[in-house]
Each structure stands twice: as structure tokens, then as C-alpha cells.
Scaffold this active site. Structure first.
Site, PDB file in Angstrom:
ATOM      1  N   ASN A 114       3.203   2.725 -10.581  1.00  0.00           N
ATOM      2  CA  ASN A 114       1.872   2.816 -11.438  1.00  0.00           C
ATOM      3  C   ASN A 114       0.626   3.107 -10.707  1.00  0.00           C
ATOM      4  O   ASN A 114      -0.226   3.957 -11.140  1.00  0.00           O
ATOM      5  CB  ASN A 114       1.923   1.485 -12.082  1.00  0.00           C
ATOM      6  CG  ASN A 114       0.334   1.377 -12.676  1.00  0.00           C
ATOM      7  OD1 ASN A 114      -0.073   1.883 -13.438  1.00  0.00           O
ATOM      8  ND2 ASN A 114      -0.564   0.535 -11.887  1.00  0.00           N
TER       9      ASN A 114
ATOM     10  N   TYR B 228      -6.055  16.132  -9.725  1.00  0.00           N
ATOM     11  CA  TYR B 228      -5.450  14.907 -10.428  1.00  0.00           C
ATOM     12  C   TYR B 228      -4.182  15.779 -11.347  1.00  0.00           C
ATOM     13  O   TYR B 228      -3.136  15.230 -11.396  1.00  0.00           O
ATOM     14  CB  TYR B 228      -6.500  14.017 -11.476  1.00  0.00           C
ATOM     15  CG  TYR B 228      -5.458  13.071 -12.235  1.00  0.00           C
ATOM     16  CD1 TYR B 228      -5.379  11.841 -11.465  1.00  0.00           C
ATOM     17  CD2 TYR B 228      -5.195  13.260 -13.538  1.00  0.00           C
ATOM     18  CE1 TYR B 228      -4.857  10.786 -12.056  1.00  0.00           C
ATOM     19  CE2 TYR B 228      -4.675  12.293 -14.325  1.00  0.00           C
ATOM     20  CZ  TYR B 228      -4.580  11.104 -13.613  1.00  0.00           C
ATOM     21  OH  TYR B 228      -3.988   9.912 -14.225  1.00  0.00           O
TER      22      TYR B 228
ATOM     23  N   ASP C  61       0.616  -1.132  -0.221  1.00  0.00           N
ATOM     24  CA  ASP C  61      -0.017  -0.012  -0.135  1.00  0.00           C
ATOM     25  C   ASP C  61       0.835   1.208  -0.012  1.00  0.00           C
ATOM     26  O   ASP C  61       1.780   1.453   1.049  1.00  0.00           O
ATOM     27  CB  ASP C  61      -0.909  -0.122   1.207  1.00  0.00           C
ATOM     28  CG  ASP C  61      -1.860   1.078   1.203  1.00  0.00           C
ATOM     29  OD1 ASP C  61      -1.698   2.055   0.575  1.00  0.00           O
ATOM     30  OD2 ASP C  61      -2.852   1.043   1.889  1.00  0.00           O
TER      31      ASP C  61
ATOM     32  N   LYS D 104      -0.295  15.160 -10.932  1.00  0.00           N
ATOM     33  CA  LYS D 104       0.913  14.687 -11.962  1.00  0.00           C
ATOM     34  C   LYS D 104       1.782  15.605 -12.293  1.00  0.00           C
ATOM     35  O   LYS D 104       3.017  15.277 -12.545  1.00  0.00           O
ATOM     36  CB  LYS D 104       0.029  14.265 -13.198  1.00  0.00           C
ATOM     37  CG  LYS D 104      -0.844  12.932 -12.925  1.00  0.00           C
ATOM     38  CD  LYS D 104      -0.146  11.738 -12.364  1.00  0.00           C
ATOM     39  CE  LYS D 104      -0.956  10.543 -12.373  1.00  0.00           C
ATOM     40  NZ  LYS D 104      -0.239   9.206 -12.039  1.00  0.00           N
TER      41      LYS D 104
HETATM   42  N1  LIG Z   1      -6.353   4.879 -17.346  1.00  0.00           N
HETATM   43  C1  LIG Z   1      -5.712   6.040 -18.044  1.00  0.00           C
HETATM   44  O1  LIG Z   1      -6.506   6.530 -19.082  1.00  0.00           O
HETATM   45  C2  LIG Z   1      -4.672   6.852 -17.499  1.00  0.00           C
HETATM   46  C3  LIG Z   1      -4.153   7.991 -18.273  1.00  0.00           C
HETATM   47  C4  LIG Z   1      -3.219   8.565 -17.858  1.00  0.00           C
HETATM   48  C5  LIG Z   1      -2.479   8.082 -16.507  1.00  0.00           C
HETATM   49  N2  LIG Z   1      -2.738   7.040 -15.954  1.00  0.00           N
HETATM   50  C6  LIG Z   1      -2.140   6.604 -14.660  1.00  0.00           C
HETATM   51  O2  LIG Z   1      -2.202   5.108 -14.751  1.00  0.00           O
HETATM   52  C7  LIG Z   1      -1.864   4.502 -13.483  1.00  0.00           C
HETATM   53  C8  LIG Z   1      -2.769   3.305 -13.223  1.00  0.00           C
HETATM   54  O3  LIG Z   1      -4.084   3.745 -13.434  1.00  0.00           O
HETATM   55  P1  LIG Z   1      -5.158   3.004 -13.999  1.00  0.00           P
HETATM   56  O4  LIG Z   1      -5.640   3.786 -15.026  1.00  0.00           O
HETATM   57  O5  LIG Z   1      -4.888   1.585 -14.468  1.00  0.00           O
HETATM   58  O6  LIG Z   1      -6.391   2.978 -12.930  1.00  0.00           O
HETATM   59  P2  LIG Z   1      -6.929   1.949 -12.181  1.00  0.00           P
HETATM   60  O7  LIG Z   1      -7.492   0.684 -12.889  1.00  0.00           O
HETATM   61  O8  LIG Z   1      -7.849   2.308 -10.858  1.00  0.00           O
HETATM   62  O9  LIG Z   1      -5.624   0.999 -11.182  1.00  0.00           O
HETATM   63  C9  LIG Z   1      -5.043   2.023 -10.355  1.00  0.00           C
HETATM   64  C10 LIG Z   1      -4.190   1.033  -9.450  1.00  0.00           C
HETATM   65  O10 LIG Z   1      -3.597   1.752  -8.496  1.00  0.00           O
HETATM   66  C11 LIG Z   1      -3.853   1.017  -7.027  1.00  0.00           C
HETATM   67  N3  LIG Z   1      -3.764   1.738  -5.828  1.00  0.00           N
HETATM   68  C12 LIG Z   1      -4.614   2.988  -5.785  1.00  0.00           C
HETATM   69  N4  LIG Z   1      -4.295   3.388  -4.440  1.00  0.00           N
HETATM   70  C13 LIG Z   1      -3.287   2.946  -4.012  1.00  0.00           C
HETATM   71  C14 LIG Z   1      -2.327   2.567  -3.012  1.00  0.00           C
HETATM   72  N5  LIG Z   1      -2.703   3.516  -1.679  1.00  0.00           N
HETATM   73  N6  LIG Z   1      -1.579   1.668  -2.728  1.00  0.00           N
HETATM   74  C15 LIG Z   1      -1.308   0.526  -3.640  1.00  0.00           C
HETATM   75  N7  LIG Z   1      -2.145   0.490  -4.799  1.00  0.00           N
HETATM   76  C16 LIG Z   1      -2.959   1.577  -4.998  1.00  0.00           C
HETATM   77  C17 LIG Z   1      -5.419   0.257  -7.476  1.00  0.00           C
HETATM   78  O11 LIG Z   1      -5.624  -0.408  -6.443  1.00  0.00           O
HETATM   79  P3  LIG Z   1      -7.022  -1.033  -6.074  1.00  0.00           P
HETATM   80  O12 LIG Z   1      -7.458  -1.782  -7.155  1.00  0.00           O
HETATM   81  O13 LIG Z   1      -6.934  -1.840  -4.597  1.00  0.00           O
HETATM   82  O14 LIG Z   1      -7.935   0.238  -6.006  1.00  0.00           O
HETATM   83  C18 LIG Z   1      -5.056  -0.003  -8.772  1.00  0.00           C
HETATM   84  O15 LIG Z   1      -4.413  -1.339  -8.954  1.00  0.00           O
HETATM   85  C19 LIG Z   1      -2.146   5.819 -12.514  1.00  0.00           C
HETATM   86  O16 LIG Z   1      -0.945   6.519 -12.124  1.00  0.00           O
HETATM   87  C20 LIG Z   1      -2.915   6.490 -13.174  1.00  0.00           C
HETATM   88  O17 LIG Z   1      -2.974   7.872 -13.052  1.00  0.00           O
HETATM   89  C21 LIG Z   1      -4.054   6.582 -16.370  1.00  0.00           C
END
Ligand SMILES: NC(=O)c1ccc[n+]([C@@H]2O[C@H](COP(=O)([O-])OP(=O)(O)OC[C@H]3O[C@@H](n4cnc5c(N)ncnc54)[C@H](OP(=O)(O)O)[C@@H]3O)[C@@H](O)[C@H]2O)c1
Length: 248
Positions: free
Chosen positions: A91, A163, A64, A167
């Protein structure tokens, strides 16, 4: 020293992290540590990936990023098992779509900025034991100050203020870590995965797909694979996506 490349991905049970675990573990000399805060979700994701008959290996670790004890235990476990870390993919991230006000800011900053910083610092000694270490911060084009201030950019009119601010802070942390670590051989990147399907915006289909606009996170993962395979080494210290260098 183990011949495998040891890779740790935070938030590996979902979205970009899950796709990255799948893509990196498809390579025979990769061992991917899926670091997840919720071991039940992590075990489910691990079992799904193990059923895909990938050529590399996978393991699960509780982490975490908002909990210092959890971070310390994770570092100790990786140290005991591997005595080094080759690649850290920070990530885990949050946009806290169901919170508001101070609670949302606290959640976003404690995950995207403080969590990523604490995890980076805690694992740095293990990265420094690697022959070719990489530190990859998963950022977002929404953190670009240049694009946020450019009226001709699509980014200009996007809100998501909290957000975006997080970033931008993560990007500054990346720049500072690059300056500290480049002399020690660590290649530091800020990587934007692009707009892709995930739970970042919420868990209903409209949120996951960004109303149909989101792409496949496996595409983002292929960009991260390019970094890991050394194809982007000359862009170390930069802000990149799967194709290009991005403006800070
Ligand atoms: N998807 C997009 O369009 C997009 C675009 C630009 C950047 N990003 C970046 O990509 C990265 C991954 O996000 P995602 O889009 O894949 O979203 P996601 O599906 O919500 O995945 C986020 C992950 O981070 C975990 N997490 C959140 N808080 C945490 C904590 N305190 N400790 C450990 N793990 C934690 C979540 O765990 P739980 O499942 O337990 O909540 C989940 O595994 C992020 O940094 C996001 O800002 C995403």
C-alpha cells in the site's frame, strides 16, 4: 501452523493503509502487521486501533520500502514470528506533492514502483509457505493506459503525469508477478482504492479531501477485505476496484 491469517500492510499508519488495517483486524482470525517506516507514527496508529476493541490482533513492524536493509529485517522478523505470510498489501505510496522535477520522479518511483517490487520479491518466499497467499498491489485508476487514452473517460484530462506513470509501471509489475506466481497458488491483484481522504495529496484539509471530492478510505478497505475473504478469486491477475474490474 498458526490458525490466524497473517496479513502485512505497508504504509499502515495513514489513509488507505490505516483504514485497511482497521477493517481487516476487525475479523477474529486475522493478525495484521502494520508495517510503517516511522515507528513513532506507527505506534500512534497501532494504539488508536487497539483502543477500538477489534476482534483480530495487530502488531507493528518497521519497514521503509525505500531501504533494502529495512526490507530484509522486516522479512526476517515475519519469518521468525510466523514462518509464513498469507497476505501482503503493498500500500505504501507517494505522489510527492511538495517536490518537483527529478526529485519528485525519484521519490515517486522509488516508493510506488521500486519499493513495491522489492517488497513483493522479498516476501515471496514467505507467501509461498502460505496455504492461500494473496499479493495485493495498491494501484490507481490513474495508472490505466486504456482510460488515459480514452477521451470519453474522466481520467483522460487528469495530469499528475509522474504519479500516473508510476502506477502504470506498478500495473505492469502486477501482470508480470501474476504470470510468475499463479502456478504457485499466489493470487495477485492490482487494486484501486478510489479517490479517498488521505495525506497523498498533502496534509491540509483541501488536499486531504481533494477539495471535498474524496470519499472514506474505509470504503476502499471493504474492497480489500473482499479480496482477502476470497470473494474476488476469479478476478486474480486483474486490475479491480471495490466493485468492478478495471481496464489496464
Ligand atoms: N487516497 C487516494 O485517493 C488514492 C487513490 C488511488 C490510489 N491511492 C494509493 O493508495 C496508497 C495509500 O496512499 P494514501 O492515499 O493512503 O496516502 P497517505 O495517507 O499519504 O499514505 C501513504 C502511506 O505510505 C507510507 N509511505 C510513503 N513512503 C514510504 C516508504 N518509503 N516506506 C514505507 N512507507 C511509506 C506513508 O508513510 P508516512 O506517513 O511515514 O509518510 C503512509 O503511511 C498509495 O499507494 C496511493 O497511491 C490513493
Amino acid at each position: 501452523m498458526s490458525q490466524q491469517t497473517i496479513i502485512l500492510i505497508t504504509g499502515a499508519n495513514s489513509g488507505v493503509g490505516y483504514a485497511t488495517a482497521q477493517t481487516l483486524a476487525a475479523h477474529p482470525n486475522h493478525h495484521v502487521i502494520m508495517a510503517c517506516r516511522d515507528l513513532q507514527k506507527g505506534q500512534q496508529a497501532l494504539s488508536e486501533l487497539q483502543s477500538k476493541d477489534l476482534k483480530g490482533t495487530l502488531s507493528l513492524l518497521q519497514l521503509d520500502v525505500g531501504d533494502d536493509t529495512s526490507i530484509t529485517q522486516a522479512v526476517n522478523t515475519v519469518d521468525e514470528q510466523f514462518n509464513r505470510l498469507d497476505i501482503l498489501v503493498n500500500n505504501a505510496g507517494s505522489a510527492a506533492p511538495s517536490s518537483t522535477g527529478r526529485a519528485r520522479l525519484n521519490l515517486i518511483f522509488s516508493t510506488n514502483v521500486i519499493g513495491a517490487t522489492m517488497v513483493s520479491e522479498a516476501f515471496t518466499p514467505l507467501l509461498l509457505k502460505s496455504e492461500k497467499p494473496y499479493l495485493i498491489q495498491i494501484s490507481s485508476i490513474l495508472g490505466s493506459m486504456s482510460l488515459a487514452t480514452d477521451p470519453s473517460s474522466e481520467s483522460y484530462s487528469v495530469s499528475w503525469d509522474d504519479y500516473r506513470t508510476s502506477k502504470a509501471a506498478l500495473n505492469m509489475m502486477t501482470v508480470q508477478m501474476h504470470k510468475q506466481l499463479q502456478g504457485h497458488g499466489v493470487r495477485v491483484f492490482a487494486f484501486c482504492p478510489g479517490l479517498v481522504r488521505s495525506n497523498l495529496r498533502g496534509e491540509d484539509e483541501a488536499a486531504v479531501s481533494a477539495h471535498g471530492m474524496a470519499g472514506d478510505p474505509l470504503e476502499s478497505a471493504r474492497g480489500i477485505l473482499g479480496i482477502v475473504l476470497g470473494e474476488r478469486d476469479d478476478e486474480a491477475g486483474g486490475f479491480i476496484n471495490k466493485d468492478d474490474r478495471l481496464p489496464w
